[in-house]
Design an enzyme around this catalytic site. Structure first.
Site, short mmCIF file in Angstrom:
data_model
loop_
_atom_site.label_atom_id
_atom_site.label_comp_id
_atom_site.label_asym_id
_atom_site.label_seq_id
_atom_site.Cartn_x
_atom_site.Cartn_y
_atom_site.Cartn_z
N HIS A 25 4.79 7.29 2.86
CA HIS A 25 5.54 6.05 2.71
C HIS A 25 4.84 5.12 1.72
O HIS A 25 3.67 5.31 1.41
CB HIS A 25 5.69 5.32 4.05
N HIS A 41 0.84 -1.19 0.00
CA HIS A 41 0.00 0.00 0.00
C HIS A 41 0.88 1.24 0.00
O HIS A 41 2.11 1.14 0.14
CB HIS A 41 -0.92 0.01 1.23
N HIS A 75 -6.03 -1.68 4.16
CA HIS A 75 -5.78 -0.48 3.36
C HIS A 75 -4.95 -0.83 2.12
O HIS A 75 -3.95 -1.52 2.19
CB HIS A 75 -5.10 0.63 4.15
N HIS A 100 0.51 -1.31 14.88
CA HIS A 100 -0.48 -0.26 14.72
C HIS A 100 -1.76 -0.61 15.49
O HIS A 100 -2.10 -1.78 15.67
CB HIS A 100 -0.88 -0.12 13.25
N TYR A 111 9.11 1.24 10.03
CA TYR A 111 9.28 2.31 9.05
C TYR A 111 10.76 2.62 8.93
O TYR A 111 11.46 2.70 9.95
CB TYR A 111 8.52 3.57 9.48
N GLU A 169 8.09 1.03 4.35
CA GLU A 169 7.56 0.28 5.49
C GLU A 169 7.54 -1.20 5.15
O GLU A 169 7.27 -1.57 3.99
CB GLU A 169 6.12 0.72 5.80
#
Length: 303
Positions: free
Chosen positions: A210, A148, A196, A242, A251, A261
């Site tokens: 990112h 993503h 996502h 997260h 990251y 990431e």
């Protein structure tokens, strides 16, 4: 179905040769094509020609590419984008290496996305007949595929509406200033079953926060952290988890300063899954669930 997935990320780098070690030896991507100022890479578990393009000359995002299910999807998306008020441009076979006809759209956030249906098929490194779970010759992290991107925009509400109405994404998790008519300051949206495929947060138009690679699990994240230490990679945050998406993460920066990431875990989401809401006062917990603290570098550096 329309948009199937993120297909490629095209970024600028200041030093192509310095980047070659990071993407090739540290992350373990394979070079599939080169020009004097560009390198094209793919992950070992990706079918299409490439997923990451590095272009020498600066830093930051050039464009994102999304693959659509049918060629007729391009006409429909072009019409919807024009009705939304976006600038569109047809791109022909050959405009991008290995990519067929498509539509290029300038988003409300000034980012450029390309929609396409055809791209040269290369196949994964384990094949389709009695495949092994991974290739024996992995280098570095051995990233299987991209996952993503997260970009910044001045008007997250307009951006969310574009991705929903034009590209058919759905919001999975949202951050608002407050419940009941608060302003949207971030949205994590999906066109698949992942939490996502694109995310955006309030910030400067046209910038990249990112782009991410998908790893199998927490053990793979820890292994990646070890490789980053061996190769003196500049790590921004992690390993940690997260709250938003529930994914595990590190990251880090490429030699030019583009944030990358490695991401694993998360959960499955479906077309009828209601969006999850976070309030701004819980944003630090949402981004970094364990540490519950955002560092200035993470919130201020975009390229």
């Amino acid at each position: 179905m329309g948009v199937m997935r993120l297909g490629y990320v095209h970024v600028r780098v200041t030093d192509l040769e310095a980047s070659r070690f990071h993407y090739g030896e540290t992350l373990g991507m394979k070079v599939v094509h080169e020009t004097p100022n560009q390198i094209y890479y793919k992950g070992w578990d990706e079918f299409d020609h490439h997923s990451v393009v590095l272009e020498e000359g600066g830093v930051g995002l050039v464009k994102l590419g999304y693959k659509v299910e049918k060629s007729t999807d391009l006409d429909a998306i072009e019409n919807r984008a024009q009705n939304f008020g976006c600038i569109t441009e047809r791109m022909s076979t050959g405009s991008n290496v290995a990519v067929g006809d498509g539509v290029r759209i300038v988003l409300p956030s000034e980012h450029v996305v390309e929609l396409y249906h055809e791209i040269d098929y290369v196949g994964t490194e384990v094949g389709l007949l009695n495949p092994d779970p991974f290739p024996r010759h992995l280098v570095g992290v051995g990233v299987p595929r991209i996952d993503h991107a997260l970009i910044t925009c001045e008007d997250p509400a307009a951006q969310e509406r574009f991705f929903s109405e034009v590209l058919g994404f759905r919001p999975v998790e949202r951050v608002v200033t407050e419940l009941d008519d608060g302003d949207l300051i971030g949205s994590w949206m999906s066109c698949t079953n992942t939490p996502h495929d694109i995310a955006f947060i309030k910030g400067e138009n046209g910038k990249l926060h990112h782009f991410a690679y998908n790893l199998t699990d927490w053990t793979a994240i820890k292994h990646a952290g070890g490789i980053f230490a061996m190769d003196d990679v500049s790590v921004d945050v992690g390993p940690t988890q997260h709250g938003i998406t529930r994914g595990e993460t590190i990251y880090f920066f490429d030699p030019s300063g583009n944030r990358n990431e490695v991401f694993s875990g998360g959960y499955q989401t479906f077309a009828d899954s209601p969006p999850i809401t976070w309030t701004a006062d819980q944003l630090a917990k949402g981004i970094f669930y364990i540490g519950r603290e955002l560092n200035e570098r993470f919130t201020s550096i975009v390229t």
